[in-house]
Scaffold this active site. Structure first.
Site, PDB file in Angstrom:
ATOM      1  N   ASP A 402      86.073 130.384  70.508  1.00  0.00           N
ATOM      2  CA  ASP A 402      87.031 129.119  70.549  1.00  0.00           C
ATOM      3  C   ASP A 402      87.734 130.071  69.740  1.00  0.00           C
ATOM      4  O   ASP A 402      88.169 131.639  68.963  1.00  0.00           O
ATOM      5  CB  ASP A 402      86.558 128.429  70.044  1.00  0.00           C
ATOM      6  CG  ASP A 402      87.222 126.999  69.096  1.00  0.00           C
ATOM      7  OD1 ASP A 402      88.155 127.416  70.409  1.00  0.00           O
ATOM      8  OD2 ASP A 402      87.879 126.998  67.916  1.00  0.00           O
ATOM      9  N   LYS A 403      89.450 129.399  69.564  1.00  0.00           N
ATOM     10  CA  LYS A 403      90.294 130.567  68.686  1.00  0.00           C
ATOM     11  C   LYS A 403      91.080 128.983  67.050  1.00  0.00           C
ATOM     12  O   LYS A 403      90.397 130.216  66.441  1.00  0.00           O
ATOM     13  CB  LYS A 403      91.874 130.597  69.260  1.00  0.00           C
ATOM     14  CG  LYS A 403      92.993 131.270  68.642  1.00  0.00           C
ATOM     15  CD  LYS A 403      94.006 131.074  69.349  1.00  0.00           C
ATOM     16  CE  LYS A 403      94.765 129.618  69.003  1.00  0.00           C
ATOM     17  NZ  LYS A 403      94.955 129.035  67.617  1.00  0.00           N
ATOM     18  N   THR A 404      91.105 128.291  67.504  1.00  0.00           N
ATOM     19  CA  THR A 404      91.431 128.264  66.152  1.00  0.00           C
ATOM     20  C   THR A 404      90.349 127.354  65.410  1.00  0.00           C
ATOM     21  O   THR A 404      89.153 127.005  66.374  1.00  0.00           O
ATOM     22  CB  THR A 404      91.865 126.354  66.569  1.00  0.00           C
ATOM     23  OG1 THR A 404      93.357 126.186  67.510  1.00  0.00           O
ATOM     24  CG2 THR A 404      92.534 125.542  65.747  1.00  0.00           C
ATOM     25  N   LYS A 822      85.020 124.511  78.760  1.00  0.00           N
ATOM     26  CA  LYS A 822      84.476 126.453  77.890  1.00  0.00           C
ATOM     27  C   LYS A 822      82.942 126.017  78.414  1.00  0.00           C
ATOM     28  O   LYS A 822      82.773 127.196  78.688  1.00  0.00           O
ATOM     29  CB  LYS A 822      84.173 125.527  76.395  1.00  0.00           C
ATOM     30  CG  LYS A 822      85.448 125.641  75.925  1.00  0.00           C
ATOM     31  CD  LYS A 822      86.196 125.723  74.211  1.00  0.00           C
ATOM     32  CE  LYS A 822      87.186 125.417  73.735  1.00  0.00           C
ATOM     33  NZ  LYS A 822      87.373 124.923  71.967  1.00  0.00           N
TER      34      LYS A 822
END
Length: 1177
Positions: A402-404, A822
């Site tokens: 994930d990024k955030t 995802k």
């Protein structure tokens, strides 16, 4: 208000909460009440009435234990004997109770019992801990209304459906979720209010859906719909109110949390699965040699009597039972098969499973205690929540992140904004720094005069959540700007349009609790710019505004009447509030994504549209998250029309209730006047680029799955070195003009067909760009795909083409990904039969974490959902470097060598048994005493292999990080390949053959003692057993790379224990010690030949392996052998030596495609090419 006294403003949003275990809703169809699945009736404040009405609701006591006192024994035994090896030992153990057994039943069953009991004790201890947690939960104290307005303290487990409870000690989730009582219950403010309180709640039956709730409450003969906003999530932290009253709707295992409390997917490592195959291989081999021996035994038994004279007289076939009866040779052969299956079960290591479990638990303990993976700021260590996957950490091929909150901090800072077409904010983001580095240009703040200004601004105290640097609007200077009215409305919108809760401390300082970091950043920015959100009530908001015209600090309190809140949702992509100013104007403030906001602007409200769009694109390029702000003024008549429509929609009970609410909101959120846009930065976590660089050098592919826009994701990719200049970007998107034009037509079938075809064409075009394996190329590729395209790429007839393209790329970024996408991408990557690791920090990452081979949760600000669904919890992304490259490599190596060694030592032991039986014409007689057989795996060879699994290191942690390419040994599984496994087994067979023939030759028909007596079976067996114990323990000593005092004690101690056992057991009454009676004292110890044979056989047996290892390390070294040699020479720490060694290994195995080092290498290659062109020119 008086200062100096403690005055924390408490928000009395709730006097009566419907107390249940729910979260947000997506749908509330109240027309279903009373139908199947929606039949629960709750008599509030009258819990005893349920039984009278025939309702059978459970108590609130919960149990998460796997066993009970009654079921523990049968269930745990079933779990143990599900393992094929344990079941085999059980069957052979039962057979030892018959006359067919070649040894006593006790000696066979006791080791099995020890292993089974040890495992059951471990299971029992773990379950007891769960029981203690249940006991603590079930005995919490809560106040329950018992009549006449009196609340008595009651244990949690005794709560019943319909009870009204008063509680103040709710703990757990840290994310702020605003919960609100029905307006009709707001007068219930004290205990006495419930004296005559009786209501009926009708709602849905127990289910596992956390995000919806359908119910109604009857009040004064009127039905009031209940939504999740009236439902309090169990295990939530109570904020901004002293206490709550709640009506119990679900209890015990009916609650939604317990309905969701299923065990996570059972995950087994690839090594463990392969180990099962080895067990099957050994069982098949065991069966083959048992059959072979039985056939020979049957043939020889049939020919045993010749002319009435027995050939094998020592078996007394003339006075035998059926086991040796030459007249019934076939039956004798079958019985021998059963005997052989018992005799050869020592090929299977009985203590293998329990030993591996012990080792993994100790490995997990070392991971948890590693101070290098402890985050001091959050006071959180790394926590291995399961030890089943330790070795899998050393085999990760692909990381899906994930990024955030994972790559970034999820701690937003308000850094820039665009107001009335003017860009404000002179700060430089990390992405901008990375972009400047990539382009080789100076930033604006690095040019003349800028550096000094930046330095002066930086000297001011930093406010968390606010990093705007621009003197034009700071300190009230916005009043001098040409569009100051627009700026004022912009700031007021930030202070009003949100769901935050203020807390005012005793010094009159305000802090905020927010649902998301974005919300907090907006209200903090408004406060710092002079528009302080000060107080919230059920129907009002107070903003404390600083008067910019006053020379001294002067505040003006403006109270806005809060008329409506139109909440944010993923489908709406916007949030609005409707307020009435003190002057009487009705305003609608709205903020949302640019994709929905610009289309809602009035023709007269688009004055700054072009400039704002340009600024938004610039902010996105800088990796910032943007929102568009707009407002409109409503006249009284228009608002009243909307309010009536909105109120009617909210109280409707039909299936189209949500649609009506959305339609009402949509009708008022139009003809907006544009104010500007915000830009907040979610900074990269500390050490993320360096960590990604190390992981990339280790050959690990990294995929980023994010919900951000493509431009933002790409620039974050550059900032963390996932992307670099010169890398070919393969972008798959549905933003092409022809697709956009088709979407305007509204024909869903045509849109879907054209979109899918477009995605397939782009995938094929991308695949053609990538050179095949036969074509040598140093070019690297990055795949970037948006959410809409991903929907079609994941369809059954397309997904493997997409996977084929993705695995050929150095990095993959999936933008605008939903939680389901995802998980689907993770499932798809697993089809490549490589180990996948997913890492995330939020509830939207749970599916991805559970789908991956290894799920790593980051314990950040998004709550604990990801951590609770993970296999390993860490505090920062950067700890992934040490977790994989150090602990992962060590655990993989230790478990691999440990299992190979286990099979080696048992093959060595088993083959000597087989050879002796063949030597004795397959008579079924073991070479060793019964207890020699039984204790081989328990006492004499078990502890050294456990020590190896816990302590061994091929290289130190420092060198693991200096040479990340070493990690590829695990990815390529070179230490646990079939070639290596069979090689260890072959070594065992060779050792057994040498031991047997050397011992039998040395002791055959020769004087063994001084009186001339030859060695009998008891002496031969003891000598062979001594040699086996010495050889397998010395083999362990040769296999160990890193000796500790514990390993020395275990290896040499195991040999010493054998001698002590032989001495003690031989002194026991011959009724029990049988062939071992006085064998050491009277036969072996006094005989010099015993000690000489042992020395010679051990040395001769180990020479083949020693020679092989020497040749392999000298001429065919593995990468860890090269590092060990450099370390021996004292050059391993030399950076130049490390660079050369890693470069040669990387060239021969895999190129480095991403990371800081790859960016540096790419730059060097460009410089070299440029120089070559100049020379040619």
């Amino acid at each position: 208000m008086a200062r100096g006294r403690k005055r924390i403003e408490k928000l009395k949003l709730s006097a009566l909460y419907s107390f249940a275990l729910c979260g947000k809703s997506s749908s509330e169809d109240h027309s279903k009440i009373g139908t199947t699945g929606f039949s629960r009736v709750v008599y509030v404040n009258d819990p005893n009435r349920h039984e009278e009405e025939g309702f059978r609701y459970p108590l609130n006591e919960v149990a998460t234990t796997k066993y009970t006192l009654v079921t523990f024994l049968p269930k745990s035994l079933f779990e143990q004997f599900r393992r094929v090896a344990n079941f085999y030992f059980l069957v052979t153990g039962v057979l030892t109770l018959t006359r067919l057994a070649p040894y006593s039943a006790v000696s066979a069953l006791l080791p099995l019992c020890v292993v089974i009991i040890a495992t059951m004790v471990k299971e029992g201890v773990e379950d007891w801990r769960r029981k203690q947690q249940d006991h603590e939960l079930n005995n919490r104290i809560v106040k329950v209304h018992r009549g006449n307005g009196i609340f008595e303290e009651t244990k949690w487990k005794y709560i019943k459906i319909g009870d009204v409870i008063k509680t103040m000690n709710l703990d757990g989730e840290t994310n702020l979720k605003i919960k609100q009582a029905l307006e009709v219950t707001l007068d219930l403010q004290d205990d006495t209010s419930f004296r005559n309180f009786r209501q009926i709640i009708k709602c849905e039956d127990p289910n596992a859906n956390l995000y919806s709730f359908i119910g109604t409450m009857e009040w004064n003969n009127m039905q009031h719909p209940l939504s999740p906003q009236q439902l309090l999530l169990r295990d939530s932290k109570l904020r901004n109110t002293d206490y709550i009253y709640g009506a119990v709707i679900f209890t015990g295992h009916d609650t939604k949390v317990m309905q969701n409390a299923t065990d996570p997917p059972s995950k087994r490592s690839k090594i463990e699965k392969k180990m099962d195959k080895i067990i099957y291989l050994l069982l098949c081999s065991l069966l083959v040699i048992a059959l072979l021996g039985s056939v020979f035994f049957g043939i020889w038994t049939k020919d045993d009597l010749r002319n009435g004279e027995p050939k094998r007289w020592y078996l007394r076939p003339d006075d035998s039972t059926v086991f040796y009866d030459p007249k019934r040779a076939a039956l004798a052969s079958f019985f021998h098969l059963l005997t052989a299956l018992m005799l050869y079960n020592y090929f299977i290591p009985i203590s293998l499973y329990i030993s591996i479990e012990m080792v993994k638990i100790l490995q997990a303990l070392f991971i948890n205690q590693d101070i290098e993976m402890y985050d001091e700021e959050s006071d959180k260590p790394t926590h291995a929540r399961t030890s089943n996957l330790n070795e899998e950490l050393g085999q990760v091929d692909t990381i899906l992140s994930d990024k955030t909150g994972t790559l970034t901090c999820n701690m937003m800072e308000f850094i820039k904004c665009s107001i009335a077409g003017t860009a404000y904010g002179q700060g430089v983001t990390e992405v901008e720094k990375a972009m400047a580095l990539r382009k080789g240009v100076l930033l604006d703040d690095e040019v003349e005069g800028g550096g000094q200004k930046e330095k002066q601004i930086d000297e001011s105290s930093h406010v968390k959540g606010f990093n705007l640097k621009d003197p034009r609007i700071m300190d009230g200077n916005w009043i001098h700007e040409p569009n100051r009215d627009v700026i004022r409305d912009f700031f007021r919108l930030l202070a009003i349009c949100h769901t935050c809760i203020p807390e005012v401390d005793e010094t009159d300082k305000v802090s905020y609790e927010a649902e998301s970091p974005d919300e907090a950043a907006f209200v903090i920015a408004a406060r710092e710019l002079g528009f302080e959100f000060y107080k919230r009530a059920q129907t009002s908001i107070v903003v404390r505004e600083q008067d910019p015209n006053q020379n001294v600090l002067h505040h003006q309190y403006r109270k806005y009447e809060l008329l409506n809140v139109l909440e944010f949702s993923s489908s709406r992509k916007r949030m609005s509030v409707i307020v009435k100013e003190p002057e009487g104007r009705i305003l609608l403030f709205s903020k949302g994504a640019d994709s929905v906001m610009f289309s809602r602007l009035a023709p007269t409200g688009r004055k700054f549209e072009e400039e704002t769009k340009r600024h938004i694109n610039e902010y996105s390029d800088s990796g910032l998250r943007t929102l568009v702000l707009a407002y409109r003024v409503l006249d009284e008549k228009e608002y009243q029309k909307f309010a009536e429509k909105f109120r009617t929609a909210k109280i409707s009970g039909g299936a189209d209730r949500d649609e009506k609410i959305e339609e009402a909101a949509d009708s008022i959120e139009r003809d907006l006047l544009l104010l500007g846009a915000t830009a907040v930065e979610d900074k990269l976590q500390k050490g993320v680029p360096e960590c990604i660089d190390k992981l990339a050098q280790a050959g690990i592919k990294i995929w980023v799955l994010t919900g951000d826009k493509m431009e933002t994701a790409i620039n974050i990719g550059f900032a963390c070195s996932l992307l670099r200049q010169g890398m070919t970007q393969i972008i798959i998107t549905l933003e092409a003009p022809d697709i956009l034009a088709l979407e305007k037509s509204g024909d869903k079938h045509s849109i879907a067909k054209a979109s899918k075809q477009s995605v397939m064409d782009q995938i094929e075009d991308g695949t053609k760009q990538i050179p095949t394996l036969s074509q040598s190329s140093t070019e690297s590729f990055a795949l970037i795909i948006d959410g809409k395209s991903l929907t079609y790429a994941l369809e059954d007839d397309t997904k493997f083409k997409f996977l084929d393209l993705a695995v050929k790329c150095a990095s993959v970024i999936c933008c605008r990904s939903s939680p389901k996408q995802k998980a689907l991408v993770t499932r798809l990557v697993k089809h490549s039969h490589k180990v996948t690791l997913a890492i995330g920090d939020g509830a939207n990452d749970v599916g991805m974490l559970q789908e991956a081979d290894i799920g790593v949760g980051i314990s950040g600000v998004e709550g604990m959902q990801a951590v609770m669904a993970s296999d390993i919890a860490i505090a920062q992304f950067r700890f992934l470097e040490r977790l994989l490259l150090v602990h992962g490599h060590w655990c993989y190596r230790r478990i691999s060598v440990m299992i190979c060694y286990f099979f080696y030592k048992n093959v060595t032991f088993g083959v000597t048994i087989f050879l002796y039986e063949a030597f004795a014409s397959f008579s079924g007689k073991p070479a060793y005493n019964d207890w020699f057989l039984s204790l081989y795996n328990v006492f004499f060879t078990s502890l050294p292999v456990i020590a190896l699994g816990v302590f061994d290191q091929d290289v130190s942690s420092r060198l693991c990080l200096r040479y990340p390419e070493l990690y590829q040994e695990g990815v390529q599984n070179v230490l646990f390949s079939w070639r290596r496994i069979l090689g260890w087994m072959l070594n065992g067979v060779i050792n057994a053959i040498l031991i047997f023939f050397f011992c039998t030759t040395a002791l055959n028909d020769q004087a063994f003692r001084q009186d001339g007596q030859v060695a009998g079976l008891d002496a031969l067996g003891a000598v062979m057993y001594t040699c086996v114990v010495w050889v397998v323990n010395c083999q362990m000593a040769l296999s160990v790379n890193y000796f500790t005092i514990i390993q020395h004690i275990f290896i040499w101690g195991s040999i010493a224990v054998w001698y002590l056992f032989l001495l003690a057991y031989g002194a026991v009454d011959p009724k029990y010690s049988t062939t071992a009676y006085m064998v050491f004292i009277e036969q072996l110890a006094p005989a010099l030949s015993y000690w000489l044979v042992t020395l010679f056989v051990v040395m001769a047996t180990l020479i083949p392996y020693f020679c092989y290892a020497a040749v392999q390390i000298r001429f065919f070294p593995m990468f860890h052998n090269k590092i060990q040699w450099k370390r021996y020479l004292g050059k391993a720490e030399d950076p130049e030596v490390a660079r050369q060694l890693s470069s040669r290994h990387r060239t021969s195995s895999h190129p480095r495609m991403v990371g800081i080092s790859a960016r540096r290498d790419g730059k060097a290659m460009q410089v070299t090419k440029g120089a070559d062109l100049e020379v040619e020119g």
